[in-house]
Enzyme design. Structure first.
Site, PDB file in Angstrom:
ATOM      1  N   ASN A  39      -0.393   5.266   1.784  1.00  0.00           N
ATOM      2  CA  ASN A  39      -0.280   6.444   0.910  1.00  0.00           C
ATOM      3  C   ASN A  39      -0.230   6.112  -0.581  1.00  0.00           C
ATOM      4  O   ASN A  39      -0.526   6.968  -1.410  1.00  0.00           O
ATOM      5  CB  ASN A  39       0.938   7.283   1.307  1.00  0.00           C
ATOM      6  CG  ASN A  39       2.249   6.512   1.191  1.00  0.00           C
ATOM      7  OD1 ASN A  39       2.300   5.297   1.436  1.00  0.00           O
ATOM      8  ND2 ASN A  39       3.308   7.202   0.828  1.00  0.00           N
ATOM      9  N   GLN A  53       0.062   4.299   7.285  1.00  0.00           N
ATOM     10  CA  GLN A  53      -0.841   4.956   6.339  1.00  0.00           C
ATOM     11  C   GLN A  53      -0.627   4.392   4.932  1.00  0.00           C
ATOM     12  O   GLN A  53       0.508   4.230   4.492  1.00  0.00           O
ATOM     13  CB  GLN A  53      -0.544   6.460   6.350  1.00  0.00           C
ATOM     14  CG  GLN A  53      -1.347   7.256   5.337  1.00  0.00           C
ATOM     15  CD  GLN A  53      -0.687   8.599   5.027  1.00  0.00           C
ATOM     16  OE1 GLN A  53       0.239   9.035   5.705  1.00  0.00           O
ATOM     17  NE2 GLN A  53      -1.152   9.245   3.968  1.00  0.00           N
ATOM     18  N   HIS A  93       0.792  -1.237   0.000  1.00  0.00           N
ATOM     19  CA  HIS A  93       0.000   0.000   0.000  1.00  0.00           C
ATOM     20  C   HIS A  93       0.825   1.290   0.000  1.00  0.00           C
ATOM     21  O   HIS A  93       0.255   2.367   0.053  1.00  0.00           O
ATOM     22  CB  HIS A  93      -1.004  -0.016   1.162  1.00  0.00           C
ATOM     23  CG  HIS A  93      -0.360  -0.003   2.529  1.00  0.00           C
ATOM     24  ND1 HIS A  93      -1.034   0.384   3.654  1.00  0.00           N
ATOM     25  CD2 HIS A  93       0.875  -0.356   2.947  1.00  0.00           C
ATOM     26  CE1 HIS A  93      -0.241   0.276   4.706  1.00  0.00           C
ATOM     27  NE2 HIS A  93       0.923  -0.179   4.301  1.00  0.00           N
ATOM     28  N   HIS A  94       2.169   1.188  -0.047  1.00  0.00           N
ATOM     29  CA  HIS A  94       2.983   2.415  -0.151  1.00  0.00           C
ATOM     30  C   HIS A  94       3.392   2.708  -1.593  1.00  0.00           C
ATOM     31  O   HIS A  94       4.067   3.693  -1.853  1.00  0.00           O
ATOM     32  CB  HIS A  94       4.248   2.313   0.704  1.00  0.00           C
ATOM     33  CG  HIS A  94       3.963   2.137   2.157  1.00  0.00           C
ATOM     34  ND1 HIS A  94       3.139   2.993   2.862  1.00  0.00           N
ATOM     35  CD2 HIS A  94       4.367   1.184   3.038  1.00  0.00           C
ATOM     36  CE1 HIS A  94       3.057   2.569   4.119  1.00  0.00           C
ATOM     37  NE2 HIS A  94       3.793   1.472   4.254  1.00  0.00           N
ATOM     38  N   CYS A  95       2.998   1.835  -2.521  1.00  0.00           N
ATOM     39  CA  CYS A  95       3.396   2.043  -3.914  1.00  0.00           C
ATOM     40  C   CYS A  95       2.248   2.667  -4.700  1.00  0.00           C
ATOM     41  O   CYS A  95       1.106   2.222  -4.596  1.00  0.00           O
ATOM     42  CB  CYS A  95       3.796   0.705  -4.545  1.00  0.00           C
ATOM     43  SG  CYS A  95       4.478   0.909  -6.197  1.00  0.00           S
TER      44      CYS A  95
END
Length: 353
Positions: A185, A183, A141-143
């Site tokens: 992001n 988070q 979920h950070h990509c």
């Protein structure tokens, strides 16, 4: 849309649980330089096999996402950047990777991540077909489309949702429930101006990535303090999951079920117990199943040795409660055509397509 093998239907005899031995990252002990248990995914499967929930020929074999698949979201420029070992070293936070020839990096690091990404895309379609699906990996979920980070090299959550929007009739709204300690992001940046996607994100407000710009995409933002424990955590999750689903009425839920909220996680900074994690997953699945909204679960972050056991225990708990069930799942929500197909399908059908 382009032709993809990721959307070919597995035999109805399979569980909608997606995995491949290729998920696991092992090379020369370098993976030990990251707090990540790079064999976590295989361990989850082994626990589920020990408990006789699944067998190798009853899980759906993940396939590697091709460049063409990845380009549904990623820019060509970003994919080309991954041909530089130092870029991959930065994204995966394993500095010595910078000194390896890129063909080694592609085979030993990026191929496992591409296979997990293919698994998430496959699980998206399975969830719509069967009511639920679990990719034992994924949750990067950070990509976002043009930037990796935090061990995430491909935007599998964005990809799974965009694939569904483009290829599956009747899927035009999605809700992301991101309960990893960090988070999310990446998907937030990707869906910043997309009103079809509703994001609920519950995370430790003080840790990586602290992406203020991406926060503007979050519809329900729940920022936690250091050391948040079970009671407060579960109460917040319950309230906000119910609230999000009452507000958004999506066609698909993508549930990012990170286990880095576990007490003692070196990166998460929260203090939820193993029982708390199992209960959390139960809360999310109950909310989805009671509303008959298809749910795709990905496993995301979680950096301790005991993580794999907890994920397996959670999946077993969901099964014991009847929230995931092969028959129920394969029955296509009572679709008689599908049920007939299942009766007709031979027992020896393998899920290795």
């Amino acid at each position: 849309p382009h032709r993809t093998e990721l959307y070919e239907d597995p035999p109805p005899a399979c569980w909608p649980i997606v995995y491949s031995p290729d998920y696991n990252i092992t090379f020369m002990g370098l993976e030990k330089l990251h707090p990540f248990d790079a064999g976590k995914w295989g361990k989850v499967i082994n626990f589920l096999k020990e408990e006789k929930l699944i067998a190798d020929d009853l899980i759906v074999q993940a396939r590697e996402a091709t460049d063409e698949d990845l380009l549904v979201v990623h820019t060509r420029r970003y994919l080309n950047k991954l041909k530089w070992s130092f870029v991959v070293a930065t994204i995966t936070e394993i500095p010595p990777v910078a000194f390896l020839p890129n063909f080694v990096v592609q085979r030993k690091v990026l191929k496992p991540l591409r296979t997990q990404t293919g698994g998430t895309i496959m699980a998206g379609k399975l969830a719509v077909d069967r009511g639920w699906a679990i990719n034992v990996g994924g949750g990067f979920h950070h990509c976002s489309s043009d930037k990796g980070g935090g061990f995430c090299a491909y935007a599998d959550i964005t990809l799974a949702i965009k694939f569904l929007f483009e290829r599956v009739q009747g899927v035009s709204k999605a809700t992301i429930i991101d309960l990893d300690a960090h988070q999310g992001n990446g998907h937030e940046r990707d869906f910043m101006d997309d009103h079809r996607v509703y994001i609920l994100d519950v995370y430790n407000r003080y840790i990586y990535p602290g992406d203020g710009f991406a926060k503007r995409a979050i519809k329900r933002k729940v920022e936690l303090e250091w050391g948040t424990e079970d009671t407060e955590y579960l109460q917040k999750v319950h309230t906000h999951v119910e609230g999000a689903l009452n507000e958004s009425k999506p066609d698909i839920i993508v549930y990012n079920a990170g286990t880095d909220i576990l007490d003692g996680d070196p990166l998460g900074g929260l203090a939820v117990s193993p029982q708390g994690i199992v209960k959390r997953d139960e809360v999310v699945f109950k909310a989805a199943r009671s509303r008959r909204i298809p749910i795709l679960m990905v496993t995301s972050g979680g950096y301790q040795k005991r993580t794999a056991r907890i994920i397996a225990d959670s999946i077993l708990n969901l099964h014991n409660l009847g929230l995931i069930d092969k028959e129920l799942a394969a029955s296509g929500g009572g679709n008689p055509k599908v049920e007939q197909m299942i009766r007709d399908s031979a027992k020896d059908l393998t899920c290795l397509s």
